[in-house]
Design a protein around this motif. Structure first.
Motif: not given
Length: 583
Positions: A415, A427, A443, A471
């Motif tokens: 991230v 991302a 997410w 993520l």
């Protein structure tokens, strides 16, 4: 030459006469029978007293059921009175003879549990058997071993035939303090220990509890394990036990099955290679090594090229849980993949002689089959047999997944950006992905997927304040394992703040009022302020996001004011500079 049964507990032969009886009993136990058994109130001493062999905590009693205990009550029917016993939890029946001899006894029992009598239940003849010529059993036949829970009375009915040596076996394996195990799933760290005999990559070994964990007394075993030259099948059974046992009952239940198979039926060990309880836990049955091709005594005529797994319970009465089906599939995948087999195929095997296929006959059978496919039995129960196709499909899915290559990731996902409300996070996908890989982004907020947040860029909102963002990227590509990679933002999501400062001065006094204002959202910051007027400083704690500071002793004039907010776990620090005029 017929072999003598080994480790057999001497049979109790009740010598009854004239209504009252005193029977000679092995091991120091005695039998006391009254004319009316339990009687209307169930009073009196136990008629049947169980005892344990030296060093064992499995209490047992074998009672030969002759005319004294099981008299004839009608043509082709025999019945006992209500017999008081010491506590027992399992019951089975044995007799000598050949399987082809007819008729076989049809046995029913009912038990006194918690002061009341249960309904009658059938105790079926045992069909999970060693092969002819294996040296196991040695002319002893029997019924399934029924788990009934703690009982202190029993009544028996027999129809069709009453063999001269029909023997009732009562068992009570004590529950031990260490009979508590975690629920199913997970993987054992042990490996198979040798390469696959087929072209398939072996699957992971499922979690399997060992014999020592359920408390097997290895002195009960007779001789060394024998091994199959190959594995072509997984035979699925059920034990026809009760379905309401608790998790902590299972080790004791296994000890009871073990004793019955070895000490009463004359088998060298537990008949099944593996057992699965109703909670989906897998237990090692027969000794020799769970990873090895140990020859069992579970499927008459078809033990030489197979492994046997039995579900503890009666699957004619209930449907198997998803945990049970998963355990069977995981176990089958592990065993079959080492021999290059899938679960959905068929195989041709040669019968060694069963009540369905004569010795020497070549038979084509499912690789994962139910016991009824090879023998004249209802095993593994209609509800389990009906879903064996699901087990086969799941077994194939597990094996096929093991054939995929791992995703060649050379750099992990990440991230990028500072986690702050109103900011921007991005991302960064893993590197090393094969050509054609698709990446599905999700997410996460505190580990849970945020609805609709599936793009590469995410802007934290007020709902994210004080939460951990992360993520999850799912990578998919033909020929490779579907892989999930995760990454977390650097810390929890913070909120920027500004300071509203108002100052006034009169008569040598200065008053500074400060309020911390979150940017982009409502909220009440906590923490402390440092207020500095000229060279004089005060530190004060916020109340409802604001605070006043007062100073005295200033001459008329203008003075610099500096207020600093130190922040808290969510709200970021801020600073404001102004001036105050003292009149």
């Amino acid at each position: 030459m017929e072999h003598e049964a080994t480790h057999r507990r001497p049979l109790l032969k009740a010598m009854v006469g004239g209504g009252l009886a005193l029977g000679a009993v092995a091991g120091g136990a005695r039998v006391f029978l009254s004319p009316d058994g339990l009687g209307s109130k169930g009073e009196g001493p136990p008629a049947l007293e169980l005892s344990a062999d030296s060093g064992s905590d499995v209490r047992a009693l074998e009672v030969q059921l002759g005319d004294e205990l099981l008299p004839q009550v009608a043509q082709g029917r025999w019945g006992s009175t209500q017999l008081r016993t010491s506590t027992h939890s399992m019951v089975g029946f044995t007799w000598a003879g050949a399987r082809s001899a007819q008729p076989q006894p049809k046995v029913q029992v009912r038990s006194r549990v918690r002061g009341g009598w249960t309904s009658w239940r059938s105790v079926r003849a045992l069909h999970d058997l060693p092969d002819p010529g294996s040296g196991e059993g040695r002319g002893v036949l029997g019924t399934e071993l029924a788990w009934i829970g703690d009982a202190d009375g029993i009544q028996v009915q027999v129809a069709g035939a009453r063999p001269a040596d029909l023997t009732m076996v009562l068992l009570h394996p004590a529950r031990r303090a260490d009979d508590r195990f975690q629920s199913a799933y997970g993987r054992d760290p042990a490996t198979y220990g040798r390469s696959s005999k087929g072209a398939l990559t072996p699957t992971a070994r499922p979690k399997i509890y060992s014999r020592s964990q359920w408390g097997a007394d290895e002195s009960w075993r007779d001789g060394n394990p024998e091994f199959c030259s190959t594995i072509q099948q997984v035979h699925v059974h059920h034990t026809v036990n009760s379905n309401d046992y608790a998790e902590d009952d299972v080790p004791a239940l296994l000890r009871g099955i073990y004793r019955y198979h070895t000490q009463n039926l004359g088998w060298s060990d537990v008949g099944y290679n593996f057992l699965v309880d109703r909670f989906g836990r897998i237990w090692t049955g027969r000794a020799g090594g769970a990873a090895k091709a140990v020859r069992g005594a579970h499927t008459l005529g078809f033990n030489a090229t197979s492994t046997g797994v039995s579900v503890i319970g009666n699957l004619d009465q209930v449907a198997p849980s998803s945990a049970v089906l998963e355990a069977i599939a995981q176990l089958a995948a592990w065993k079959l993949s080492h021999y290059g087999l899938l679960g959905s195929g068929t195989t041709t095997v040669v019968s060694e002689g069963s009540d369905k296929f004569r010795a020497g006959k070549s038979v084509t059978l499912p690789i994962i089959d139910g016991h009824r496919d090879t023998n004249d039995t209802a095993c593994p129960g209609g509800n389990l047999y009906a879903v064996l196709d699901q087990v086969r499909a799941r077994t194939d899915a597990i094996i096929n997944a093991a054939q995929l290559q791992p995703m060649p990731i050379t750099r992990p996902a990440a991230v990028v950006g500072t986690p702050v409300v109103g900011g921007r996070l991005r991302a960064r996908l893993p590197k090393g992905r094969p050509e054609g890989t698709t990446a599905a982004i999700a997410w996460l907020r505190d580990g849970v997927a945020i609805p609709g947040a599936t793009r590469k860029v995410y802007q934290p909102t007020a709902e994210d304040a004080g939460r951990q963002l992360g993520l999850r990227i799912t990578l998919s590509c033909a020929g490779y394992e579907t892989t999930e990679v995760t990454a977390s933002a650097a810390g929890i999501v913070k909120v920027e703040t500004t300071l509203e400062v108002h100052s006034s001065g009169r008569g040598g006094r200065v008053k500074v009022r400060a309020r911390v204002v979150p940017v982009g959202m409502d909220g009440v910051p906590t923490g402390a302020l440092r207020v500095k007027v000229n060279q004089r400083t005060k530190r004060v704690d916020l109340r409802s996001g604001r605070r006043k500071a007062r100073f005295v002793g200033f001459a008329k004039g203008r003075y610099p004011v500096v207020v600093r907010y130190f922040g808290d776990g969510v709200y970021l620090p801020s600073r404001a500079v102004s001036e105050v005029r003292v009149r």
